[in-house]
Design an enzyme around this catalytic site. Structure first.
Site, PDB file in Angstrom:
ATOM      1  N   GLU A 174       0.939  -1.237  -0.004  1.00  0.00           N
ATOM      2  CA  GLU A 174      -0.068  -0.108   0.033  1.00  0.00           C
ATOM      3  C   GLU A 174       0.792   1.290  -0.012  1.00  0.00           C
ATOM      4  OE1 GLU A 174      -2.041   1.459   3.689  1.00  0.00           O
ATOM      5  OE2 GLU A 174      -1.546  -0.533   4.356  1.00  0.00           O
ATOM      6  N   ARG A 226      -1.922  11.103   7.324  1.00  0.00           N
ATOM      7  CA  ARG A 226      -2.235  10.404   5.594  1.00  0.00           C
ATOM      8  C   ARG A 226      -3.520  10.582   5.054  1.00  0.00           C
ATOM      9  NH1 ARG A 226      -0.520   4.772   6.862  1.00  0.00           N
ATOM     10  NH2 ARG A 226      -0.318   4.542   4.588  1.00  0.00           N
ATOM     11  N   ARG A 250      -5.532   5.817  -0.668  1.00  0.00           N
ATOM     12  CA  ARG A 250      -4.528   4.945  -0.883  1.00  0.00           C
ATOM     13  C   ARG A 250      -4.326   4.419  -2.536  1.00  0.00           C
ATOM     14  NH1 ARG A 250      -4.157   6.611   3.423  1.00  0.00           N
ATOM     15  NH2 ARG A 250      -3.803   5.866   5.572  1.00  0.00           N
ATOM     16  N   HIS A 277     -10.343   4.830   2.321  1.00  0.00           N
ATOM     17  CA  HIS A 277      -9.611   3.791   3.440  1.00  0.00           C
ATOM     18  C   HIS A 277     -10.258   2.574   3.538  1.00  0.00           C
ATOM     19  CE1 HIS A 277      -7.355   2.839   7.237  1.00  0.00           C
ATOM     20  NE2 HIS A 277      -6.564   3.830   6.551  1.00  0.00           N
TER      21      HIS A 277
END
Length: 159
Positions: free
Chosen positions: A115, A126, A130, A150
């Protein structure tokens, strides 16, 4: 009282079956979107392609919808370029194994997926975005997926 219970006992499976049928997702529309974003459902000079050659809107391997690289946020395109170059990555957890605990990606042996953080402008951490890529070496971007929420959902990035 006993007849009410027996009626409920008989009615419960019917209600459950009805609910399952009502909640079943609609079949994918094969003519609405192409298999990959680069493909189209039209032949040369605007003629319609035969129905059997009309591609689907989902990756046939993962069953996930496609997303083009151009449709990714600019930060996502930058992350893909970094992955292809083998780094450097700004976040310590970038390149870490992704466990696929949600089981939304195709099943693979542990350590197959890695990831990478896609920065979100304005976020102090963050964030939720992703890119997850599978395969070795780490520079392989042919099997990559994007999530903006997420890991709640993924889209396959068109190679």
């Amino acid at each position: 009282m006993r007849s009410v219970r027996s009626r409920l006992f008989l009615l419960a499976p019917l209600l459950l079956a009805g609910w399952l049928v009502a909640c079943e997702p609609a079949p994918a529309q094969t003519t609405a979107e192409p298999t990959t974003p680069e493909q189209t459902s039209r032949g040369q000079r605007g003629r319609e392609a035969p129905a059997s050659s009309v591609p689907t809107a989902r990756d046939p391997v993962s069953g996930l919808p496609w997303i083009t690289r151009a449709a990714l946020p600019p930060e996502g395109r930058q992350v893909l370029a970094r992955i292809a170059q083998g780094g450097p990555f700004p976040y310590r957890k970038d390149g870490a194994a992704f466990g696929n605990r949600e089981r939304l990606l195709p099943r693979q042996p542990g350590g197959h997926y890695r990831e990478y953080t896609v920065p979100t402008p304005g976020e102090t951490d963050r964030g939720a975005r992703r890119i997850v890529c599978g395969g070795v070496p780490v520079t392989r971007t042919a099997e990559c997926y994007y999530t903006a929420d997420h890991y709640a959902s993924f889209r396959r990035i068109a190679p």
